[in-house]
Scaffold this motif. Structure first.
Motif, PDB file in Angstrom:
ATOM      1  N   SER A  55       0.835  -1.198   0.000  1.00  0.00           N
ATOM      2  CA  SER A  55       0.000   0.000   0.000  1.00  0.00           C
ATOM      3  C   SER A  55       0.872   1.251   0.000  1.00  0.00           C
ATOM      4  CB  SER A  55      -0.898   0.011   1.241  1.00  0.00           C
ATOM      5  OG  SER A  55      -1.767  -1.096   1.209  1.00  0.00           O
ATOM      6  N   CYS A  56       0.290   2.340  -0.455  1.00  0.00           N
ATOM      7  CA  CYS A  56       1.023   3.606  -0.499  1.00  0.00           C
ATOM      8  C   CYS A  56       1.135   4.184   0.919  1.00  0.00           C
ATOM      9  CB  CYS A  56       0.295   4.591  -1.413  1.00  0.00           C
ATOM     10  SG  CYS A  56       1.306   6.000  -1.890  1.00  0.00           S
ATOM     11  N   ASN A  57       2.261   4.839   1.182  1.00  0.00           N
ATOM     12  CA  ASN A  57       2.464   5.513   2.458  1.00  0.00           C
ATOM     13  C   ASN A  57       3.207   6.821   2.193  1.00  0.00           C
ATOM     14  OD1 ASN A  57       5.279   4.949   2.269  1.00  0.00           O
ATOM     15  ND2 ASN A  57       4.953   2.974   3.247  1.00  0.00           N
ATOM     16  N   ARG A  58       3.470   7.584   3.225  1.00  0.00           N
ATOM     17  CA  ARG A  58       4.103   8.897   3.072  1.00  0.00           C
ATOM     18  C   ARG A  58       5.480   8.804   2.424  1.00  0.00           C
ATOM     19  NH1 ARG A  58       3.821  13.519   7.516  1.00  0.00           N
ATOM     20  NH2 ARG A  58       1.690  12.934   7.113  1.00  0.00           N
ATOM     21  N   ASP A  59       6.312   7.842   2.842  1.00  0.00           N
ATOM     22  CA  ASP A  59       7.655   7.720   2.279  1.00  0.00           C
ATOM     23  C   ASP A  59       7.612   7.433   0.777  1.00  0.00           C
ATOM     24  OD1 ASP A  59       8.787   8.160   4.777  1.00  0.00           O
ATOM     25  OD2 ASP A  59       8.952   6.020   5.231  1.00  0.00           O
ATOM     26  N   LEU A  60       6.779   6.469   0.390  1.00  0.00           N
ATOM     27  CA  LEU A  60       6.672   6.128  -1.021  1.00  0.00           C
ATOM     28  C   LEU A  60       6.120   7.302  -1.825  1.00  0.00           C
ATOM     29  CD1 LEU A  60       5.973   2.799  -2.491  1.00  0.00           C
ATOM     30  CD2 LEU A  60       4.689   4.704  -3.416  1.00  0.00           C
ATOM     31  N   PHE A  61       5.124   7.994  -1.276  1.00  0.00           N
ATOM     32  CA  PHE A  61       4.532   9.150  -1.960  1.00  0.00           C
ATOM     33  C   PHE A  61       5.579  10.249  -2.164  1.00  0.00           C
ATOM     34  CE2 PHE A  61       2.108  13.197  -1.791  1.00  0.00           C
ATOM     35  CZ  PHE A  61       1.414  13.040  -2.978  1.00  0.00           C
ATOM     36  N   GLU A  62       6.397  10.529  -1.153  1.00  0.00           N
ATOM     37  CA  GLU A  62       7.445  11.550  -1.277  1.00  0.00           C
ATOM     38  C   GLU A  62       8.480  11.158  -2.330  1.00  0.00           C
ATOM     39  OE1 GLU A  62       9.351  13.052   2.203  1.00  0.00           O
ATOM     40  OE2 GLU A  62       7.469  13.438   3.226  1.00  0.00           O
ATOM     41  N   ILE A  63       8.872   9.892  -2.358  1.00  0.00           N
ATOM     42  CA  ILE A  63       9.830   9.428  -3.370  1.00  0.00           C
ATOM     43  C   ILE A  63       9.242   9.603  -4.762  1.00  0.00           C
ATOM     44  CG2 ILE A  63      10.956   7.361  -4.309  1.00  0.00           C
ATOM     45  CD1 ILE A  63      11.286   6.450  -1.345  1.00  0.00           C
ATOM     46  N   TRP A  64       7.983   9.212  -4.943  1.00  0.00           N
ATOM     47  CA  TRP A  64       7.324   9.356  -6.244  1.00  0.00           C
ATOM     48  C   TRP A  64       7.267  10.824  -6.660  1.00  0.00           C
ATOM     49  CZ3 TRP A  64       2.451  11.538  -7.521  1.00  0.00           C
ATOM     50  CH2 TRP A  64       2.056  11.322  -8.847  1.00  0.00           C
ATOM     51  N   LEU A  65       6.922  11.705  -5.709  1.00  0.00           N
ATOM     52  CA  LEU A  65       6.888  13.134  -6.030  1.00  0.00           C
ATOM     53  C   LEU A  65       8.254  13.640  -6.482  1.00  0.00           C
ATOM     54  CD1 LEU A  65       4.788  14.873  -3.228  1.00  0.00           C
ATOM     55  CD2 LEU A  65       4.262  14.782  -5.655  1.00  0.00           C
ATOM     56  N   LYS A  66       9.272  13.381  -5.666  1.00  0.00           N
ATOM     57  CA  LYS A  66      10.611  13.920  -5.919  1.00  0.00           C
ATOM     58  C   LYS A  66      11.276  13.320  -7.151  1.00  0.00           C
ATOM     59  CE  LYS A  66      11.684  14.903  -1.077  1.00  0.00           C
ATOM     60  NZ  LYS A  66      12.515  14.498   0.066  1.00  0.00           N
ATOM     61  N   GLU A  67      11.126  11.991  -7.352  1.00  0.00           N
ATOM     62  CA  GLU A  67      11.877  11.320  -8.406  1.00  0.00           C
ATOM     63  C   GLU A  67      11.121  11.118  -9.712  1.00  0.00           C
ATOM     64  OE1 GLU A  67      13.647   7.750  -6.902  1.00  0.00           O
ATOM     65  OE2 GLU A  67      14.570   8.792  -5.202  1.00  0.00           O
ATOM     66  N   SER A  68       9.794  11.156  -9.659  1.00  0.00           N
ATOM     67  CA  SER A  68       9.035  10.850 -10.866  1.00  0.00           C
ATOM     68  C   SER A  68       8.156  12.013 -11.332  1.00  0.00           C
ATOM     69  CB  SER A  68       8.173   9.612 -10.631  1.00  0.00           C
ATOM     70  OG  SER A  68       7.545   9.205 -11.816  1.00  0.00           O
ATOM     71  N   LEU A  69       7.300  12.507 -10.472  1.00  0.00           N
ATOM     72  CA  LEU A  69       6.332  13.509 -10.918  1.00  0.00           C
ATOM     73  C   LEU A  69       6.941  14.901 -11.097  1.00  0.00           C
ATOM     74  CD1 LEU A  69       3.403  14.158 -11.653  1.00  0.00           C
ATOM     75  CD2 LEU A  69       3.031  14.741  -9.256  1.00  0.00           C
ATOM     76  N   ILE A  70       7.514  15.457 -10.052  1.00  0.00           N
ATOM     77  CA  ILE A  70       7.992  16.845 -10.090  1.00  0.00           C
ATOM     78  C   ILE A  70       9.019  17.091 -11.199  1.00  0.00           C
ATOM     79  CG2 ILE A  70       9.216  18.630  -8.788  1.00  0.00           C
ATOM     80  CD1 ILE A  70       7.630  17.675  -6.310  1.00  0.00           C
ATOM     81  N   PRO A  71      10.005  16.194 -11.433  1.00  0.00           N
ATOM     82  CA  PRO A  71      10.963  16.459 -12.509  1.00  0.00           C
ATOM     83  C   PRO A  71      10.327  16.552 -13.902  1.00  0.00           C
ATOM     84  CG  PRO A  71      11.825  14.774 -11.045  1.00  0.00           C
ATOM     85  CD  PRO A  71      10.391  15.007 -10.655  1.00  0.00           C
ATOM     86  N   GLN A  72       9.135  15.965 -14.078  1.00  0.00           N
ATOM     87  CA  GLN A  72       8.479  15.976 -15.388  1.00  0.00           C
ATOM     88  C   GLN A  72       7.485  17.116 -15.563  1.00  0.00           C
ATOM     89  OE1 GLN A  72       7.277  12.087 -16.978  1.00  0.00           O
ATOM     90  NE2 GLN A  72       8.050  11.208 -15.068  1.00  0.00           N
ATOM     91  N   LEU A  73       7.223  17.864 -14.502  1.00  0.00           N
ATOM     92  CA  LEU A  73       6.257  18.959 -14.592  1.00  0.00           C
ATOM     93  C   LEU A  73       6.840  20.149 -15.339  1.00  0.00           C
ATOM     94  CD1 LEU A  73       4.707  18.875 -11.017  1.00  0.00           C
ATOM     95  CD2 LEU A  73       3.723  17.965 -13.118  1.00  0.00           C
ATOM     96  N   GLN A  74       5.964  20.865 -15.978  1.00  0.00           N
ATOM     97  CA  GLN A  74       6.328  22.092 -16.676  1.00  0.00           C
ATOM     98  C   GLN A  74       5.808  23.288 -15.885  1.00  0.00           C
ATOM     99  OE1 GLN A  74       8.164  21.956 -19.538  1.00  0.00           O
ATOM    100  NE2 GLN A  74       8.206  19.755 -19.139  1.00  0.00           N
ATOM    101  N   PRO A  75       6.413  24.469 -16.044  1.00  0.00           N
ATOM    102  CA  PRO A  75       5.890  25.664 -15.367  1.00  0.00           C
ATOM    103  C   PRO A  75       4.404  25.856 -15.698  1.00  0.00           C
ATOM    104  CG  PRO A  75       8.004  26.146 -16.353  1.00  0.00           C
ATOM    105  CD  PRO A  75       7.606  24.772 -16.836  1.00  0.00           C
ATOM    106  N   GLY A  76       3.636  26.116 -14.664  1.00  0.00           N
ATOM    107  CA  GLY A  76       2.200  26.317 -14.833  1.00  0.00           C
ATOM    108  C   GLY A  76       1.368  25.077 -14.612  1.00  0.00           C
ATOM    109  N   ASN A  77       1.979  23.877 -14.543  1.00  0.00           N
ATOM    110  CA  ASN A  77       1.222  22.662 -14.248  1.00  0.00           C
ATOM    111  C   ASN A  77       0.687  22.734 -12.823  1.00  0.00           C
ATOM    112  OD1 ASN A  77       3.348  20.324 -16.051  1.00  0.00           O
ATOM    113  ND2 ASN A  77       1.632  21.475 -16.789  1.00  0.00           N
ATOM    114  N   ILE A  78      -0.494  22.208 -12.605  1.00  0.00           N
ATOM    115  CA  ILE A  78      -1.133  22.206 -11.291  1.00  0.00           C
ATOM    116  C   ILE A  78      -1.371  20.758 -10.884  1.00  0.00           C
ATOM    117  CG2 ILE A  78      -3.199  22.838  -9.989  1.00  0.00           C
ATOM    118  CD1 ILE A  78      -3.475  25.224 -11.947  1.00  0.00           C
ATOM    119  N   ILE A  79      -1.016  20.416  -9.640  1.00  0.00           N
ATOM    120  CA  ILE A  79      -1.241  19.069  -9.107  1.00  0.00           C
ATOM    121  C   ILE A  79      -2.496  19.118  -8.241  1.00  0.00           C
ATOM    122  CG2 ILE A  79      -0.314  17.210  -7.692  1.00  0.00           C
ATOM    123  CD1 ILE A  79       2.475  18.399  -8.219  1.00  0.00           C
ATOM    124  N   ILE A  80      -3.449  18.248  -8.516  1.00  0.00           N
ATOM    125  CA  ILE A  80      -4.671  18.148  -7.716  1.00  0.00           C
ATOM    126  C   ILE A  80      -4.652  16.793  -7.028  1.00  0.00           C
ATOM    127  CG2 ILE A  80      -7.188  18.100  -7.731  1.00  0.00           C
ATOM    128  CD1 ILE A  80      -7.026  19.846 -10.281  1.00  0.00           C
TER     129      ILE A  80
END
Length: 96
Positions: A55-80
């Protein structure tokens, strides 16, 4: 973005029967295996997917944010995101 999971339970703790009749069913009571995924949706396409066991937890979610999602975002993208407790991680971008 959101997360979901699937487990190997073959039976459920609920069921349906005719009104007034008892519902008989097996109840597993435990999950042995769970496969989950987390991903975002951008312009109608799955974006930054991650599949993992458990199951997902805070540590896994933070890793996914830092290593996968945020590096691929462009200026102006909004995360919901929804209000899951592990979404309140320190790494979660917040509008101030």
């Amino acid at each position: 973005m959101d997360e979901a999971g699937f487990d190997n339970r073959d039976d459920y703790p609920y069921g349906y029967s005719p009104k007034g009749e008892r519902c008989y069913a097996l109840k597993s009571g435990k999950r042995n295996e769970r496969v989950s995924w987390i991903a975002a949706l951008k312009e109608g396409k799955v974006f930054a997917p991650l599949t993992f066991e458990g199951s997902c937890n805070r540590d896994l979610f933070e890793i996914w944010l830092k290593e996968s999602l945020i590096p691929q975002l462009q200026p102006g993208n909004i995360i919901i995101i929804d209000n899951a407790t592990f979404h309140k991680a320190d790494a979660t971008p917040r509008r101030r």
